[in-house]
Write a protein that holds these residues in place. Structure first.
Motif, PDB file in Angstrom:
ATOM      1  N   LEU A 155       0.831  -1.203   0.000  1.00 50.59           N
ATOM      2  CA  LEU A 155       0.000   0.000   0.000  1.00 50.59           C
ATOM      3  C   LEU A 155       0.870   1.260   0.000  1.00 50.59           C
ATOM      4  CD1 LEU A 155      -2.766  -1.118   2.510  1.00 50.59           C
ATOM      5  CD2 LEU A 155      -2.961  -0.924   0.027  1.00 50.59           C
ATOM      6  N   GLU A 156       1.970   1.224   0.723  1.00 52.63           N
ATOM      7  CA  GLU A 156       2.882   2.374   0.712  1.00 52.63           C
ATOM      8  C   GLU A 156       3.487   2.574  -0.672  1.00 52.63           C
ATOM      9  OE1 GLU A 156       4.625   2.867   5.210  1.00 52.63           O
ATOM     10  OE2 GLU A 156       5.554   1.346   3.946  1.00 52.63           O
ATOM     11  N   LYS A 157       3.877   1.476  -1.332  1.00 59.54           N
ATOM     12  CA  LYS A 157       4.416   1.576  -2.696  1.00 59.54           C
ATOM     13  C   LYS A 157       3.371   2.136  -3.650  1.00 59.54           C
ATOM     14  CE  LYS A 157       6.983  -1.744  -4.360  1.00 59.54           C
ATOM     15  NZ  LYS A 157       7.453  -3.095  -4.762  1.00 59.54           N
ATOM     16  N   LEU A 158       2.123   1.732  -3.459  1.00 60.73           N
ATOM     17  CA  LEU A 158       1.040   2.220  -4.306  1.00 60.73           C
ATOM     18  C   LEU A 158       0.851   3.723  -4.129  1.00 60.73           C
ATOM     19  CD1 LEU A 158      -1.159   1.223  -6.284  1.00 60.73           C
ATOM     20  CD2 LEU A 158      -2.648   0.884  -4.300  1.00 60.73           C
ATOM     21  N   MET A 159       0.935   4.208  -2.907  1.00 59.66           N
ATOM     22  CA  MET A 159       0.754   5.635  -2.633  1.00 59.66           C
ATOM     23  C   MET A 159       1.883   6.476  -3.231  1.00 59.66           C
ATOM     24  SD  MET A 159      -2.115   6.042  -1.002  1.00 59.66           S
ATOM     25  CE  MET A 159      -2.580   4.874  -2.264  1.00 59.66           C
ATOM     26  N   LYS A 160       3.074   5.928  -3.296  1.00 65.66           N
ATOM     27  CA  LYS A 160       4.232   6.687  -3.770  1.00 65.66           C
ATOM     28  C   LYS A 160       4.126   7.080  -5.246  1.00 65.66           C
ATOM     29  CE  LYS A 160       7.771   5.223  -0.455  1.00 65.66           C
ATOM     30  NZ  LYS A 160       7.918   6.590   0.091  1.00 65.66           N
ATOM     31  N   VAL A 161       3.365   6.314  -6.038  1.00 65.89           N
ATOM     32  CA  VAL A 161       3.295   6.638  -7.466  1.00 65.89           C
ATOM     33  C   VAL A 161       2.534   7.944  -7.708  1.00 65.89           C
ATOM     34  CG1 VAL A 161       3.407   4.213  -8.115  1.00 65.89           C
ATOM     35  CG2 VAL A 161       1.181   5.332  -7.967  1.00 65.89           C
ATOM     36  N   PHE A 162       1.837   8.449  -6.706  1.00 60.29           N
ATOM     37  CA  PHE A 162       1.114   9.709  -6.849  1.00 60.29           C
ATOM     38  C   PHE A 162       1.953  10.911  -6.422  1.00 60.29           C
ATOM     39  CE2 PHE A 162      -2.223   6.514  -6.452  1.00 60.29           C
ATOM     40  CZ  PHE A 162      -3.112   6.900  -7.444  1.00 60.29           C
ATOM     41  N   GLU A 163       3.171  10.657  -5.937  1.00 62.60           N
ATOM     42  CA  GLU A 163       4.008  11.723  -5.408  1.00 62.60           C
ATOM     43  C   GLU A 163       4.946  12.296  -6.472  1.00 62.60           C
ATOM     44  OE1 GLU A 163       6.046  10.028  -2.101  1.00 62.60           O
ATOM     45  OE2 GLU A 163       4.226   9.718  -0.903  1.00 62.60           O
ATOM     46  N   GLY A 164       5.458  13.513  -6.225  1.00 66.25           N
ATOM     47  CA  GLY A 164       6.428  14.150  -7.108  1.00 66.25           C
ATOM     48  C   GLY A 164       5.827  14.643  -8.406  1.00 66.25           C
ATOM     49  N   GLU A 165       6.685  15.173  -9.276  1.00 60.42           N
ATOM     50  CA  GLU A 165       6.226  15.720 -10.555  1.00 60.42           C
ATOM     51  C   GLU A 165       5.621  14.650 -11.449  1.00 60.42           C
ATOM     52  OE1 GLU A 165       6.005  18.887 -11.733  1.00 60.42           O
ATOM     53  OE2 GLU A 165       6.392  19.355  -9.629  1.00 60.42           O
ATOM     54  N   GLU A 166       6.281  13.499 -11.515  1.00 56.54           N
ATOM     55  CA  GLU A 166       5.774  12.409 -12.353  1.00 56.54           C
ATOM     56  C   GLU A 166       4.439  11.892 -11.827  1.00 56.54           C
ATOM     57  OE1 GLU A 166       7.225   8.011 -13.976  1.00 56.54           O
ATOM     58  OE2 GLU A 166       8.691   9.442 -13.189  1.00 56.54           O
TER      59      GLU A 166
END
Length: 246
Positions: free
Chosen positions: A108-119
């Motif tokens: 779940l943490e890995k899934l949330m990270k894809v929404f972070e940052g410019e990309e």
């Protein structure tokens, strides 16, 4: 960024009616799922959204949060979208299937990270997958497979074998789709306004609605190693796993 997890839970199920209320090592499948998701600490709020008073009572009487659906829905994402309509302060909504009692924190943490940052600003929908190595599982239509491009965007989901090994000299990687989706709030609400697609109806895989409408879905690889409860045989496998058996 406010993150919530909603667990759509209907009592009826084609392959295993009443499966969410089936007892798994002394607790119901739906309660184990709710408790596992809440226990990760990843979300600001966790809630079950259901059409069943039995499931509603199971969650609330055990100290959890649940709401009753007001309308009939074609998919779990449609069901949770109804609840999200009144939650204007939510940024990311995660749809965790009610039959996933082995839900863990790291995926779940890995899934949330894809929404972070410019990309991450360009990601509207994301989901999880794990590598498959057992050919019996790869051929089993109860396991939903996903093929991805080089950027790990989904190309297609199917209950059939994808990719099909026509050339046996090739050694493709097979991925099982894990039924956990993450949406930006507006993407989820837009999903409910889009009619059920032909591919979705044929395969009975709701995320095909995105693919068929040209909306990218970012896939995240995880070593989930759990069991989704789709059949009575899955319940037996899950019980053995909880008991430390193989």
């Amino acid at each position: 960024m406010k993150k919530i997890a909603l667990i759509p839970a209907r009592y009826a199920a084609t392959r295993f009616p009443g499966k969410l209320m089936a007892v798994l090592a002394g607790k119901t499948v739906i309660w184990r799922t709710y408790d596992a998701v809440r226990g990760t600490g990843v979300f600001d709020e966790v809630m079950v959204v259901t059409d069943s008073e039995v499931i509603y009572d199971e969650i609330v009487q055990n100290g959890g949060k649940a709401v009753m659906s007001k309308r009939e829905h074609a998919s779990g994402s449609d069901r949770i979208a109804e609840a999200v309509e009144t939650m204007e302060d939510v940024d990311i909504v995660v749809n965790v299937q009610g039959d996933t009692p082995f839900t863990q924190k790291e995926p779940l943490e890995k899934l949330m990270k894809v929404f972070e940052g410019e990309e991450g600003k360009n990601v509207q929908v994301a989901s999880l997958m794990q590598e498959m190595t057992d050919w019996n599982d790869i051929e089993d239509p109860n396991f939903v497979k996903v093929a991805v491009d080089k950027n790990f965007n989904a190309l297609f989901f199917s209950r059939s074998v994808i990719p099909y090994p026509r050339d046996t000299s090739e050694d493709p990687t097979y991925y099982e789709h894990i039924g956990i989706y993450a949406f930006r709030r507006n993407a989820l609400l837009q999903f409910t306004k889009t009619p059920v697609s032909m591919l979705e109806a044929a395969e009975k895989i709701e995320c095909l609605r995105y693919i068929e409408n040209g909306i990218p879905m970012k896939m995240v690889v995880t070593e989930y190693m759990g069991v989704e409860i789709d059949t009575p045989e899955d319940l037996e496998r899950a019980s053995r796993l909880l008991n430390g058996e193989h």
